[in-house]
Design an enzyme around this catalytic site. Structure first.
Site, short mmCIF file in Angstrom:
data_model
loop_
_atom_site.label_atom_id
_atom_site.label_comp_id
_atom_site.label_asym_id
_atom_site.label_seq_id
_atom_site.Cartn_x
_atom_site.Cartn_y
_atom_site.Cartn_z
N GLU A 37 0.88 -1.16 0.00
CA GLU A 37 0.00 0.00 0.00
C GLU A 37 0.93 1.22 0.00
OE1 GLU A 37 -3.50 1.57 2.93
OE2 GLU A 37 -2.72 -0.43 3.27
N ARG A 94 5.38 -13.06 9.86
CA ARG A 94 6.06 -11.81 9.52
C ARG A 94 7.41 -11.75 10.22
NH1 ARG A 94 2.69 -7.64 9.66
NH2 ARG A 94 4.21 -6.07 10.23
N LYS A 125 4.55 0.94 9.95
CA LYS A 125 4.72 2.17 9.17
C LYS A 125 4.22 3.38 9.94
CE LYS A 125 3.50 0.14 4.89
NZ LYS A 125 2.45 0.14 3.90
P1 ATP Z 1 2.37 -1.80 8.05
O1 ATP Z 1 1.50 -2.52 9.01
O2 ATP Z 1 3.71 -1.42 8.57
O3 ATP Z 1 1.68 -0.66 7.35
P2 ATP Z 1 1.63 -3.52 5.98
O4 ATP Z 1 1.70 -4.97 6.09
O5 ATP Z 1 0.28 -2.91 6.15
O6 ATP Z 1 2.70 -2.88 6.94
P3 ATP Z 1 1.72 -3.35 3.17
O7 ATP Z 1 2.17 -2.23 2.30
O8 ATP Z 1 0.29 -3.69 3.17
O9 ATP Z 1 2.20 -2.98 4.63
O10 ATP Z 1 2.61 -4.64 2.94
C1 ATP Z 1 3.03 -5.12 1.70
C2 ATP Z 1 3.47 -6.54 1.87
O11 ATP Z 1 4.55 -6.63 2.80
C3 ATP Z 1 2.35 -7.41 2.41
O12 ATP Z 1 2.27 -8.56 1.61
C4 ATP Z 1 2.77 -7.72 3.81
O13 ATP Z 1 2.32 -8.99 4.19
C5 ATP Z 1 4.29 -7.66 3.74
N1 ATP Z 1 4.86 -7.31 5.03
C6 ATP Z 1 4.63 -6.21 5.76
N2 ATP Z 1 5.30 -6.25 6.93
C7 ATP Z 1 5.97 -7.43 6.96
C8 ATP Z 1 6.85 -8.08 7.90
N3 ATP Z 1 7.17 -7.52 9.07
N4 ATP Z 1 7.35 -9.29 7.56
C9 ATP Z 1 7.06 -9.85 6.39
N5 ATP Z 1 6.25 -9.30 5.47
C10 ATP Z 1 5.70 -8.10 5.73
MG MG Z 2 -1.35 -3.12 4.97
#
Ligand code: ATP
Ligand code: MG
Length: 604
Positions: free
Chosen positions: A65, A304, A314
């Site tokens: 995102e 994760r 984030k």
């Molecule tokens: P945040 O909660 O920090 O905003 P998010 O998961 O919402 O992170 P996205 O942009 O939706 O952020 O994530 C893109 C991809 O990265 C998704 O497929 C998510 O599963 C993966 N991802 C995010 N954080 C992790 C992590 N700590 N370990 C492994 N994969 C991750």
């Molecule tokens: Mg997300």
């Protein structure tokens, strides 16, 4: 669209297996995806049916995102998804999950593209020139998503619910209590379709109604209790402008994005495990209706990345940036990809790290030292060596003029790489020694503690790559602080000459010539938090900031280091790995960041 690392930069040719590799290998062996066609771009069932047999054996995707900078957790997901595509003759799609109209920002989009490329991956379609294809955007699929919504309504699989949000919440029930059907649940498909079109045409205000999938209000999985799939939001979208005033919910949009892109293995983090039944329900309906191509994508979950001393939310990282706690998203203490890059991490080290930590479904924490170990491993035989004095005090060789000649500067050299690649001549660094040199303040003790082998009156040491010297004393200021160390040079002991071994010493110390040493700003970074899990168990991460996470010193560096270009990495002998700062380093004004020490010193 699609694809994989241009080169295989990881050190291990044979990669350890994991459950995802086993799933993919089993699918390849049984031909699960062998019959798929690919329409050349994302699209519905008909579009793909008219295409060619898919040249990609598997399709994975990385769907960020664009609402912030990528962090080390995302790097794990990138290495995993692009890495699997690379290893199994497939492609990995970079897709911006931009279905939420409010939070998009071009700055974030650009930074994500940069981060994926920098990590060593690309999404060019197989058969196309690498790098030319644009990443996909989920918002390009809004038309299809709406068509899917109407299809669900027409087939009695979705309805417009006009309960208030509070009523909906209460009627959803909870873990112990089944939900209660909405009074709007049994409207006819025709009624629902008319109402949905009114939603779409802007006739209803925000929050007045939602479109819900009609599944089971008593399901033990709360995600199947008629989840909302479209909501009203009178908001401009960066891609579609004011075309839409209703937007799909993430849980509805995501499976459809995967299906239109003909993803074979949709890999996500474990939080989405409970969403998988809805993912499958939705795609089953759309496939039955002939809207999406078969076989439909399957979702798989992994745990994760949790890295000690690091925050990977984030929102919380943004808080650090917005409140000036760090200098920006690329502050070298940040776990963002841009932060790691500026700190001096290499794509190879991060890829190695992701390989090494593996993929599982277990909840676990990875020690930060694992990441540092990968960096050391990558730079050990790559980073040129150099000497820097971080806490300088002047050493004067009182007999220099007499035995070497007044003002004489003697050229010295050392290999820049102790273990150059086979067949390559070791690069050499040149510097000079004269009457005055900078040494580390801690390398002199007027009264040596037991076992001390460096400079104290009467003791001999070697100036590394230079001469053996004998300490004769020091000068001090009124406060008793040493202002100069005094020594004499032992002639004919220069390193690399026949006389070098004529005098035995117990220590060699690092130094930089006063004549050719260059002052440099050196930023000594340490972990940003004092707690190994600053973001766990409801802790206040802001109360756990390390007040000593940055110390700036003025050092002296040997001439070869002063010639560094931004991003060049070095091993400062005895201190660890340093990088010329990519923003602030300039010729004539060197600035170095410490990446990590030479040994694992965490927790010591
Ligand atoms: P945040 O909660 O920090 O905003 P998010 O998961 O919402 O992170 P996205 O942009 O939706 O952020 O994530 C893109 C991809 O990265 C998704 O497929 C998510 O599963 C993966 N991802 C995010 N954080 C992790 C992590 N700590 N370990 C492994 N994969 C991750
Ligand atoms: Mg997300």
């Amino acid at each position: 669209m699609s694809s994989s690392a241009p080169s295989d930069t990881s050190k291990e040719a044979v990669r350890p297996s994991n459950f995802l590799r086993q799933i993919i290998e089993a699918d390849l062996a049984s031909g699960t995806h062998a019959q798929r066609h690919w329409g050349g771009s994302p699209g519905d069932a008909a579009h793909h049916a008219a295409g060619v047999p898919d040249p990609a054996k598997v399709r994975t995707r990385f769907p960020p995102e664009p609402n912030g900078y990528l962090h080390v957790g995302h790097a794990k997901s990138i290495c995993l998804n692009f890495g699997l595509a690379r290893d199994y003759g497939g492609v990995c799609h970079l897709r911006f999950d931009d279905t939420n109209p409010e939070k998009e920002d071009q700055e974030y989009v650009d930074s994500i593209i940069d981060a994926v490329r920098w990590l060593g991956f690309d999404w060019a379609q197989i058969g196309e020139r690498p790098g030319v294809a644009a990443p996909y955007q989920a918002s390009d699929y809004f038309d299809f998503m709406y068509r899917a919504a109407e299809y669900l309504v027409e087939t009695g699989n979705a309805y417009v619910d006009e309960q208030t949000p509070e009523e909906m919440k209460v009627n959803r029930g909870d873990f112990g209590k089944p939900g209660v059907n909405s009074p709007f649940r049994d409207r006819s498909p025709a009624e629902n379709l008319a109402r949905l079109r009114e939603m779409k045409d802007g006739k209803l205000p925000d929050g007045a109604a939602v479109l819900r999938a009609k599944i089971d209000m008593a399901s033990p999985n709360i995600n199947l209790r008629d989840p909302a799939i479209y909501r009203i939001k009178h908001a401009e979208h960066h891609n579609t402008g004011d075309k839409w005033c209703i937007y799909p919910m993430y849980t509805f949009a995501h499976p459809i994005e995967d299906a239109l892109e003909h993803i074979t293995h949709s890999i996500c983090t474990l939080e989405f495990e409970d969403q998988r039944p809805f993912y499958d329900w939705l795609l089953d309906r759309l496939r039955e209706g002939g809207l999406i191509a078969a076989p439909q994508p399957r979702q798989y979950e992994f745990s994760r990345l949790n890295l000690t001393y690091v925050i990977t939310s984030k929102r919380k990282l943004k808080h650090l940036v917005d409140n000036g706690i760090v200098s920006g998203w690329d502050d070298p203490r940040m776990p963002t990809v841009v932060g790691l890059r500026r700190r001096g991490y290499t794509p190879e080290a991060i890829q190695l790290f992701c390989e090494r930590i593996g993929v599982t479904k277990d909840y676990s924490w990875i020690d930060y030292s694992t990441l540092e170990g990968c960096l050391r491993e990558d730079l050990e035989n790559k980073a040129h060596r150099g000497m820097a004095v971080l806490d300088p005090v002047k050493l004067v060789l009182t007999n220099w003029d007499e035995v070497m000649g007044a003002g004489h500067l003697e050229p010295c050299s050392l290999p820049a790489l102790p273990h150059p690649p086979e067949g390559v001549e070791a690069p050499v660094r040149h510097f000079t020694i004269g009457k005055e040199v900078w040494i580390e303040r801690e390398d002199f003790e007027e009264v040596p503690p037991k076992g001390y082998k460096r400079l104290f009156p009467g003791n001999k040491v070697r100036l590394k790559g230079g001469y053996v010297i004998e300490c004769t004393g020091c000068e001090k200021d009124a406060d008793g602080r040493v202002t100069q160390v005094l020594a004499t040079v032992v002639p004919d002991t220069k390193s690399g000459t026949p006389g070098a071994d004529s005098v035995k010493v117990k220590a060699a110390i690092t130094w930089v010539g006063v004549a050719d040493g260059v002052p440099a700003e050196v930023r000594l970074y340490d972990r940003l938090f004092t707690d190994a899990q600053p973001d766990a168990g409801g802790k206040d991460f802001l109360a756990l900031l390390n007040p000593d996470s940055l110390q700036v010193v003025t050092a002296y560096v040997e001439p070869s280091l002063a010639q560094a270009r931004p991003d060049d990495k070095f091993q400062f002998e005895r201190f660890g790995y340093f990088v010329a700062d990519r923003k602030d380093h300039a010729p004539g004004k060197p600035v170095f960041n410490r990446v990590t020490g030479l040994k694992d010193s965490w927790g010591k």
